[in-house]
Scaffold this motif. Structure first.
Motif, mmCIF file in Angstrom:
data_model
loop_
_atom_site.group_PDB
_atom_site.id
_atom_site.type_symbol
_atom_site.label_atom_id
_atom_site.label_comp_id
_atom_site.label_asym_id
_atom_site.label_seq_id
_atom_site.Cartn_x
_atom_site.Cartn_y
_atom_site.Cartn_z
ATOM 1 N N GLU A 53 -35.647 25.812 -36.689
ATOM 2 C CA GLU A 53 -35.850 25.486 -38.108
ATOM 3 C C GLU A 53 -36.112 26.729 -38.953
ATOM 4 O OE1 GLU A 53 -37.856 21.233 -38.640
ATOM 5 O OE2 GLU A 53 -39.015 22.543 -37.330
ATOM 6 N N LEU A 54 -36.295 27.875 -38.304
ATOM 7 C CA LEU A 54 -36.546 29.108 -39.063
ATOM 8 C C LEU A 54 -35.296 29.529 -39.804
ATOM 9 C CD1 LEU A 54 -38.462 31.347 -36.497
ATOM 10 C CD2 LEU A 54 -39.415 30.152 -38.476
ATOM 11 N N GLU A 55 -35.510 30.117 -40.981
ATOM 12 C CA GLU A 55 -34.401 30.738 -41.714
ATOM 13 C C GLU A 55 -33.997 31.984 -40.938
ATOM 14 O OE1 GLU A 55 -33.044 29.808 -44.632
ATOM 15 O OE2 GLU A 55 -34.429 28.261 -45.271
ATOM 16 N N LYS A 56 -32.749 32.048 -40.551
ATOM 17 C CA LYS A 56 -32.279 33.177 -39.747
ATOM 18 C C LYS A 56 -32.388 34.484 -40.529
ATOM 19 C CE LYS A 56 -29.591 34.663 -36.199
ATOM 20 N NZ LYS A 56 -30.509 35.590 -35.601
ATOM 21 N N ASP A 57 -32.996 35.512 -39.904
ATOM 22 C CA ASP A 57 -33.144 36.849 -40.508
ATOM 23 C C ASP A 57 -33.855 36.789 -41.862
ATOM 24 O OD1 ASP A 57 -31.688 37.965 -38.358
ATOM 25 O OD2 ASP A 57 -29.791 37.550 -39.382
ATOM 26 N N TRP A 58 -34.761 35.855 -42.007
ATOM 27 C CA TRP A 58 -35.414 35.681 -43.315
ATOM 28 C C TRP A 58 -36.857 35.236 -43.085
ATOM 29 C CZ3 TRP A 58 -34.046 37.826 -47.559
ATOM 30 C CH2 TRP A 58 -34.513 37.373 -48.794
ATOM 31 N N VAL A 59 -37.549 34.961 -44.177
ATOM 32 C CA VAL A 59 -38.931 34.499 -44.100
ATOM 33 C C VAL A 59 -38.966 32.990 -44.363
ATOM 34 C CG1 VAL A 59 -39.295 35.223 -46.509
ATOM 35 C CG2 VAL A 59 -41.271 34.770 -45.039
ATOM 36 N N ASP A 116 -41.955 34.121 -51.230
ATOM 37 C CA ASP A 116 -40.985 34.193 -52.321
ATOM 38 C C ASP A 116 -40.385 35.591 -52.455
ATOM 39 O OD1 ASP A 116 -41.355 31.543 -53.018
ATOM 40 O OD2 ASP A 116 -43.018 32.024 -54.378
ATOM 41 N N GLY A 117 -40.760 36.481 -51.541
ATOM 42 C CA GLY A 117 -40.295 37.862 -51.620
ATOM 43 C C GLY A 117 -38.942 38.060 -50.968
ATOM 44 N N TYR A 118 -38.525 39.320 -50.962
ATOM 45 C CA TYR A 118 -37.256 39.696 -50.342
ATOM 46 C C TYR A 118 -37.558 40.226 -48.948
ATOM 47 C CZ TYR A 118 -32.914 42.080 -49.362
ATOM 48 O OH TYR A 118 -31.754 42.484 -48.767
ATOM 49 N N PHE A 119 -36.804 39.767 -47.963
ATOM 50 C CA PHE A 119 -37.068 40.174 -46.581
ATOM 51 C C PHE A 119 -35.842 40.845 -45.991
ATOM 52 C CE2 PHE A 119 -37.344 39.216 -41.965
ATOM 53 C CZ PHE A 119 -38.451 40.017 -41.711
ATOM 54 N N ASP A 120 -36.084 41.968 -45.291
ATOM 55 C CA ASP A 120 -34.982 42.675 -44.631
ATOM 56 C C ASP A 120 -35.526 43.402 -43.409
ATOM 57 O OD1 ASP A 120 -32.354 43.640 -44.272
ATOM 58 O OD2 ASP A 120 -32.875 45.514 -45.262
ATOM 59 N N ASP A 121 -34.918 43.163 -42.259
ATOM 60 C CA ASP A 121 -35.262 43.843 -41.010
ATOM 61 C C ASP A 121 -36.714 43.530 -40.605
ATOM 62 O OD1 ASP A 121 -34.163 45.670 -38.940
ATOM 63 O OD2 ASP A 121 -35.863 46.894 -39.566
ATOM 64 N N HIS A 122 -37.653 44.433 -40.893
ATOM 65 C CA HIS A 122 -39.062 44.183 -40.581
ATOM 66 C C HIS A 122 -39.933 44.310 -41.830
ATOM 67 C CE1 HIS A 122 -37.559 45.312 -36.508
ATOM 68 N NE2 HIS A 122 -38.352 44.317 -36.169
ATOM 69 N N VAL A 123 -39.330 44.257 -42.991
ATOM 70 C CA VAL A 123 -40.069 44.546 -44.222
ATOM 71 C C VAL A 123 -40.027 43.358 -45.179
ATOM 72 C CG1 VAL A 123 -40.191 46.036 -46.252
ATOM 73 C CG2 VAL A 123 -39.638 47.016 -44.016
ATOM 74 N N ILE A 124 -41.221 42.956 -45.615
ATOM 75 C CA ILE A 124 -41.303 41.934 -46.660
ATOM 76 C C ILE A 124 -41.708 42.622 -47.956
ATOM 77 C CG2 ILE A 124 -43.713 41.304 -46.050
ATOM 78 C CD1 ILE A 124 -41.076 38.838 -47.386
ATOM 79 N N GLU A 125 -40.932 42.353 -48.997
ATOM 80 C CA GLU A 125 -41.213 42.940 -50.304
ATOM 81 C C GLU A 125 -41.803 41.863 -51.197
ATOM 82 O OE1 GLU A 125 -38.463 45.757 -52.707
ATOM 83 O OE2 GLU A 125 -38.219 43.752 -53.545
#
Ligand code: FES
Length: 104
Positions: A14-20, A55-64
């Motif tokens: 149920e997780l969003e793939k490659d996302w938060v 609600d942020g932007y997620f990429d690799d290992h970083v949440i903005e």
């Protein structure tokens, strides 16, 4: 290591793939991150101004953060971009029987 019990919070598929993914656990909002090296989780609260990191932007290992673009490494919670200066709270995570479990 915490001695708190493990709690199922969401099925892995149920997780969003490659996302938060946002998960509510009691009164807390938890951010669960699907990363290239595994699943991580934190409180969804930005330590700068309390914004919801889900609600942020997620990429690799970083949440903005969506509010002022501070950023954190989800593996250890450390801030990696201003104005965030304090670590976010990361949670212990494991996967059992296709379920993401955290300690909180
Ligand atoms: S509230 Fe997240 S960087 Fe300001």
């Amino acid at each position: 290591m915490s001695d708190k019990p493990w709690r199922n919070v969401i099925a892995v598929d149920e997780l969003e793939k490659d996302w938060v993914t946002r998960v509510e656990v009691g009164r807390r909002t938890i951010a669960v991150y699907d990363t290239p090296t595994g699943i991580h989780a934190s409180l969804a609260l930005c330590t700068h101004g309390g914004a919801d990191l889900c609600d942020g932007y997620f990429d690799d290992h970083v949440i903005e953060c969506p509010l002022h673009q501070g950023a954190f490494d989800v593996r250890d919670g450390q801030p990696i971009a201003a104005p965030a200066t304090r670590a976010m709270r990361v949670l212990e995570v494991r996967v059992r029987d296709g379920k993401v479990q955290i300690r909180i």
